[in-house]
Design a protein around this motif. Structure first.
Motif, mmCIF file in Angstrom:
data_model
loop_
_atom_site.group_PDB
_atom_site.id
_atom_site.type_symbol
_atom_site.label_atom_id
_atom_site.label_comp_id
_atom_site.label_asym_id
_atom_site.label_seq_id
_atom_site.Cartn_x
_atom_site.Cartn_y
_atom_site.Cartn_z
ATOM 1 N N MET A 127 -20.140 39.670 93.708
ATOM 2 C CA MET A 127 -19.204 38.603 92.847
ATOM 3 C C MET A 127 -18.774 37.662 92.141
ATOM 4 S SD MET A 127 -20.792 35.929 95.910
ATOM 5 C CE MET A 127 -19.322 34.550 95.379
ATOM 6 N N ALA A 165 -14.730 39.343 101.642
ATOM 7 C CA ALA A 165 -15.616 39.338 100.702
ATOM 8 C C ALA A 165 -16.599 38.794 99.734
ATOM 9 C CB ALA A 165 -14.854 40.523 100.102
ATOM 10 N N HIS A 217 -23.429 40.724 101.767
ATOM 11 C CA HIS A 217 -23.365 42.189 101.126
ATOM 12 C C HIS A 217 -24.170 41.814 99.578
ATOM 13 C CE1 HIS A 217 -20.002 39.978 98.958
ATOM 14 N NE2 HIS A 217 -20.138 41.075 98.688
ATOM 15 N N HIS A 243 -23.476 45.371 95.759
ATOM 16 C CA HIS A 243 -23.615 45.021 94.956
ATOM 17 C C HIS A 243 -24.990 45.694 94.016
ATOM 18 C CE1 HIS A 243 -19.940 43.857 94.891
ATOM 19 N NE2 HIS A 243 -20.298 41.966 95.078
ATOM 20 N N ASP A 269 -15.737 45.612 96.123
ATOM 21 C CA ASP A 269 -14.734 44.768 97.019
ATOM 22 C C ASP A 269 -13.905 45.019 97.566
ATOM 23 O OD1 ASP A 269 -17.111 42.557 96.788
ATOM 24 O OD2 ASP A 269 -16.193 41.859 95.178
HETATM 25 FE FE LIG Z 1 -18.641 40.588 96.784
#
Ligand SMILES: [Fe+2]
Ligand code: FES
Length: 407
Positions: free
Chosen positions: A1, A232, A238, A243, A360
């Motif tokens: 992210m 996402a 996640h 990641h 993603d």
């Molecule tokens: Fe992500």
């Protein structure tokens, strides 16, 4: 992210910014919940999403009609069009657009369609170019950069033409917090971005995006429904797995706390440096260094505040299973030297290709491939996937409201 930056460039101005009450409240909650078994914002039980919303053509059409052609959408940062005369052509939802900064410095969002017999004025898509005026490649009608019709070759052939009535169609548009917002309705006239953003408007002011500089952009097609990318970025479940080879080390305990703000959402994610904040006064809490703030701005924009740069992602649906995914990086100031430029270039590459593109977006495309199999009539959501659940409820609510008003 998000991404950390080894060689981080400190930005004292950003670090000194006091948080506004909502961000302060979120930060305090994130700190208080470290080590707690669950968050105060978790849903009481699991939820679910109807999997057909990612592939049903009829639902896609309803989204376009009720959401994408009616609500302000963020088209990017105005600093991308820094110079008067700079413009970018982009096709969204069947509307060919020209986003232009005119010679007086004002930004306009125009339809890229000649008012004579409809030729496209600028063919190059998705790249910034400079022009003194807009000349149609068919019969050379000429338009000012604000869309006004300036010249008609062979004007004697059009003795009654109302030139004022034949300017390029203009969409309601506004620059706020340095960002370009427009409503994709050529018949519309009003846009109220502050009203649309509600409480998020003050967050954006506090974060000072208006003085940021455009750094880089990557626009590409993605073979997935636009909502899969919104999903996402509204959960942290996640991070450890998807990641694991990129940003996971910066989020050793991927916890988040968030809240809805009208249709929008603010989410604060714990970073590796969050424990340091416990020893600091609230005036020193930093939503970029100790945590990562995300704004999910309804319907299709995400703002992610990295330690020393900001990502804007916009997911523009092309079809139920296709989107234009536009990722832009802003920086708090112009790179002051080659080292800074190289640093942000590395940051952009890592985030854009390594995290967003290869992870993603990749997983979103993988989900899309499996949707038609019928394996899942509904997707099950954990109690901590509550923002995603609310996002889907908001999509439904806005559609129902718009269709109810039209009935
Ligand atoms: Fe992500
Ligand atoms: S179509 Fe543009 S000048 Fe004729």
């Amino acid at each position: 992210m998000t991404v950390n930056s080894a060689n981080r460039i400190p930005d004292p101005a950003a670090a000194d910014l006091p948080l506004n009450p909502p961000l302060h409240r979120l930060f305090a909650r994130l700190l208080a919940e470290q080590g707690a078994p669950e968050g105060a914002d978790w849903d009481p039980r699991e939820g679910s999403v109807d999997a057909s919303v990612y592939r049903d053509p009829a639902f896609h059409q309803r989204e376009l009609d009720a959401i994408f052609r009616r609500m302000p959408l963020c088209l990017g940062h105005a600093d991308q069009l820094r110079e008067p005369g700079s413009l970018i052509a982009r096709e969204l939802f069947g509307l060919p657009l020209l986003i232009v900064r005119d010679r007086q410095g004002e930004i306009h969002v125009l339809l890229n369609v000649c008012r004579h017999r409809g030729a496209r004025l600028v063919a190059e898509q998705e790249s910034v170019c400079r022009k003194a005026s807009l000349s149609c490649p068919y019969h050379a009608w000429n338009y000012d950069l604000d869309g006004r019709l300036r010249g008609v070759p062979g004007a004697e052939g059009f003795p009654t033409l109302d030139k004022d009535g034949h300017g390029l169609r203009r969409l309601p548009a506004q620059v706020r917090h340095g960002l370009i917002w427009a409503i994709m309705d050529p018949q519309g006239s009003d846009i109220d971005v502050a009203g649309f953003l509600g409480g998020i408007d003050d967050d954006l002011a506090v974060l000072g995006l208006g003085s940021h500089r455009f750094f880089s952009q990557h626009s590409r097609r993605g073979a997935a429904n636009w909502k899969l990318m919104m999903d996402a970025f509204q959960e942290v479940y996640h991070i450890r797995r998807l990641h694991s080879s990129t940003i996971s080390p910066f989020f050793p305990d991927p916890r988040a706390t968030g809240e809805g703000e009208g249709l929008h959402t603010r989410i604060l994610v714990a970073r590796d440096r969050l424990p340091e904040a416990a020893a600091l006064s609230p005036a020193q809490w930093d939503v970029r260094q100790h945590a990562t703030l995300t704004h999910a701005i309804f319907p299709n924009s995400l703002l992610i505040y990295h330690p020393d740069a900001t990502s804007h992602m916009a997911m523009f649906p092309i079809g139920p299973d296709q989107m234009q995914f536009v990722h832009t990086l802003f920086t708090p100031h112009e790179p002051r030297n080659d080292k800074e430029r190289a640093h942000w270039a590395r940051t952009f590459k890592l985030i854009d290709e390594g995290v967003f593109g290869s992870e993603d977006l990749f997983i979103s495309e993988q989900i899309q491939l499996g949707l038609a199999s019928g394996a899942n009539a509904r997707f099950t959501l954990g109690r901590f996937e509550q923002h995603l659940r609310r996002f889907h409820e908001n999509v439904r609510t806005v559609i129902d409201r718009a269709e109810g008003a039209a009935a």
